[in-house]
Write a protein that holds these residues in place. Structure first.
Motif, PDB file in Angstrom:
ATOM      1  N   ALA A  99      27.626  22.587  58.916  1.00 30.19           N
ATOM      2  CA  ALA A  99      27.419  21.146  59.053  1.00 30.19           C
ATOM      3  C   ALA A  99      26.929  20.790  60.452  1.00 30.19           C
ATOM      4  O   ALA A  99      26.015  19.965  60.613  1.00 30.19           O
ATOM      5  N   TRP A 100      27.517  21.423  61.469  1.00 27.45           N
ATOM      6  CA  TRP A 100      27.093  21.138  62.844  1.00 27.45           C
ATOM      7  C   TRP A 100      25.649  21.579  63.075  1.00 27.45           C
ATOM      8  O   TRP A 100      24.847  20.857  63.662  1.00 27.45           O
ATOM      9  N   ALA A 101      25.311  22.771  62.586  1.00 24.05           N
ATOM     10  CA  ALA A 101      23.963  23.301  62.787  1.00 24.05           C
ATOM     11  C   ALA A 101      22.904  22.430  62.120  1.00 24.05           C
ATOM     12  O   ALA A 101      21.794  22.284  62.637  1.00 24.05           O
ATOM     13  N   ARG A 102      23.221  21.838  60.980  1.00 29.31           N
ATOM     14  CA  ARG A 102      22.260  21.012  60.238  1.00 29.31           C
ATOM     15  C   ARG A 102      22.406  19.533  60.535  1.00 29.31           C
ATOM     16  O   ARG A 102      21.652  18.710  60.009  1.00 29.31           O
ATOM     17  N   GLY A 103      23.385  19.160  61.372  1.00 35.44           N
ATOM     18  CA  GLY A 103      23.599  17.750  61.679  1.00 35.44           C
ATOM     19  C   GLY A 103      24.087  16.959  60.475  1.00 35.44           C
ATOM     20  O   GLY A 103      23.711  15.789  60.285  1.00 35.44           O
ATOM     21  N   LEU A 104      24.947  17.572  59.645  1.00 38.65           N
ATOM     22  CA  LEU A 104      25.404  16.945  58.409  1.00 38.65           C
ATOM     23  C   LEU A 104      26.815  16.387  58.557  1.00 38.65           C
ATOM     24  O   LEU A 104      27.639  16.939  59.293  1.00 38.65           O
ATOM     25  N   PRO A 105      27.134  15.327  57.849  1.00 39.83           N
ATOM     26  CA  PRO A 105      28.524  14.867  57.805  1.00 39.83           C
ATOM     27  C   PRO A 105      29.374  15.887  57.060  1.00 39.83           C
ATOM     28  O   PRO A 105      28.897  16.555  56.132  1.00 39.83           O
ATOM     29  N   ALA A 106      30.619  16.014  57.465  1.00 39.53           N
ATOM     30  CA  ALA A 106      31.494  17.021  56.867  1.00 39.53           C
ATOM     31  C   ALA A 106      32.879  16.432  56.678  1.00 39.53           C
ATOM     32  O   ALA A 106      33.309  15.535  57.412  1.00 39.53           O
ATOM     33  N   VAL A 107      33.593  16.961  55.692  1.00 41.10           N
ATOM     34  CA  VAL A 107      34.930  16.450  55.418  1.00 41.10           C
ATOM     35  C   VAL A 107      35.794  17.571  54.845  1.00 41.10           C
ATOM     36  O   VAL A 107      35.336  18.379  54.024  1.00 41.10           O
ATOM     37  N   GLY A 108      37.034  17.643  55.328  1.00 35.62           N
ATOM     38  CA  GLY A 108      38.001  18.579  54.771  1.00 35.62           C
ATOM     39  C   GLY A 108      38.685  17.966  53.560  1.00 35.62           C
ATOM     40  O   GLY A 108      38.972  16.764  53.542  1.00 35.62           O
ATOM     41  N   VAL A 109      38.955  18.783  52.552  1.00 40.49           N
ATOM     42  CA  VAL A 109      39.478  18.297  51.274  1.00 40.49           C
ATOM     43  C   VAL A 109      40.851  18.907  51.007  1.00 40.49           C
ATOM     44  O   VAL A 109      41.088  20.078  51.299  1.00 40.49           O
ATOM     45  N   HIS A 110      41.714  18.101  50.422  1.00 38.88           N
ATOM     46  CA  HIS A 110      43.033  18.568  49.993  1.00 38.88           C
ATOM     47  C   HIS A 110      42.861  19.363  48.700  1.00 38.88           C
ATOM     48  O   HIS A 110      42.337  18.860  47.705  1.00 38.88           O
ATOM     49  N   HIS A 111      43.307  20.614  48.722  1.00 40.84           N
ATOM     50  CA  HIS A 111      43.143  21.509  47.571  1.00 40.84           C
ATOM     51  C   HIS A 111      43.766  20.934  46.297  1.00 40.84           C
ATOM     52  O   HIS A 111      43.167  20.977  45.214  1.00 40.84           O
ATOM     53  N   THR A 112      44.960  20.376  46.430  1.00 38.71           N
ATOM     54  CA  THR A 112      45.642  19.815  45.265  1.00 38.71           C
ATOM     55  C   THR A 112      44.897  18.614  44.716  1.00 38.71           C
ATOM     56  O   THR A 112      44.798  18.423  43.494  1.00 38.71           O
ATOM     57  N   GLN A 113      44.357  17.775  45.596  1.00 38.63           N
ATOM     58  CA  GLN A 113      43.567  16.641  45.136  1.00 38.63           C
ATOM     59  C   GLN A 113      42.377  17.120  44.313  1.00 38.63           C
ATOM     60  O   GLN A 113      42.026  16.522  43.298  1.00 38.63           O
TER      61      GLN A 113
END
Length: 334
Positions: A99-113
């Motif tokens: 994401a950093w290399a491509r300048g993209l937004p990123a988000v961590g996800v809850h596995h259970t969700q």
């Protein structure tokens, strides 16, 4: 919006691309079962190393299958937790770096969700509100889902998860890992009613689960049966019936308590045929519907991470360069 999802919480390495109205463009899962079978369970260090080896090729393959390249991505999502710390760090580091290399937004996800929402991007998704049963090797819980991101945990395991109990019972019966399919196969040879094991915590109010005592009951039954195959098959049958009936009783209670008309089943144990049969009977008698994900989406996968990440990115969630993982992360923490 094309969102790449990455899952590496335990012993499956997975990648997927979800694209909103176009749906799931592709997904792939590499299972490490063969690597861990000799140890009778997941070895965290081996899991982390295999994620490092497999993840780049899986991502490249999924993008190729979708007809996309890194330049076509609009966001990246990864499993932040819960899970094995080292395994989570592999996925988080790869995803956040891309994401950093491509300048993209990123988000961590809850596995259970992700598991709870897995059916929402499949054909004919159930309407919300609903009750979700998440039943796997790491989790057994009942969740009231009011809407996307709005959850209330109704009950959960206070010790072993149902899938963990299957694995431990398989070892007691000299069956291979993973235990769920092996126990189910042997149970098919068992005599109904020959061995009756306890239905833990069903004789009291509440929606929590406990399966450690059931494992102890299996141990005593195995010691009494000795090495007789029919005896072991009867124990497997009795064990599976105990798990299935316990889950069915708790699901019935949860549906009545919440007034929900829909029950969703997710997680690896959700693929158990006997559980399907029993919950379908409960649904018919109780006036509710029960929904199961595709078999390929029952176990850990990145499709659920890509979809959940897509929804979170659409809602404006963004993570910074910090990619701290959360090995212990209660669903209520969302």
């Amino acid at each position: 919006m094309n969102v790449l999802g990455i899952e590496s919480s335990c012993d499956e390495t997975a990648a997927a691309v979800y694209a909103g109205s176009a749906g799931l463009l592709g997904h792939a899962v590499h299972s490490q079962v063969a690597d861990h079978a000799a140890y009778g369970g997941v070895v965290p260090e081996l899991a982390s190393r295999d994620h490092v080896r497999k993840l780049p090729g899986l991502v490249a393959g999924v993008l190729g299958d979708a007809g996309l390249g890194p330049a076509d991505l609009d966001g990246v999502a990864w499993t932040r937790g819960p899970g094995l710390p080292g395994a989570l760090m592999v996925g988080a580091g790869f995803a956040r770096s891309l994401a950093w290399a491509r300048g993209l937004p990123a988000v961590g996800v809850h596995h259970t969700q992700g598991h709870v929402q897995v059916q929402l991007f499949e054909p004919d998704p159930p309407a919300m509100p609903l009750v979700a049963l998440l039943v796997s090797g790491g989790h057994t819980m009942l969740v009231q889902v009011a809407d996307f991101g709005r959850y209330r945990v109704l009950g959960e395991s206070v010790d072993d998860a149902a899938g963990e109990a299957f694995d431990k019972t398989a070892r007691l019966l000299d069956l291979p890992y993973p235990g769920g399919p092996a126990v189910a196969r042997l149970a098919a040879e068992g005599t109904p009613g020959a061995v009756r094991l306890p239905r833990p915590m069903t004789d009291r109010p509440g929606l929590d689960f406990s399966f450690s005592g059931l494992k102890t009951a299996v141990l005593h039954a195995v010691q009494e049966a000795g090495g007789d195959r029919q005896g072991r098959a009867d124990i497997a049958h009795g064990f599976q019936e105990a798990i299935v009936e316990t889950l069915a009783i708790k699901c019935r209670r949860a549906v009545r308590q919440t007034g929900s008309a829909r029950l969703v089943v997710a997680g690896g144990v959700g693929a158990n045929a006997r559980l399907h049969e029993r919950l379908s009977t409960e649904a018919e008698a109780g006036g509710f519907t029960v929904h199961y994900p595709s078999l390929e989406l029952c176990t850990d996968n990145a499709a659920m991470i890509a979809y959940t990440g897509y929804r979170r990115l659409q809602a404006g969630y963004r993570d910074g360069l910090d990619f701290t993982v959360r090995p212990r992360w209660p669903l209520a923490g969302l």
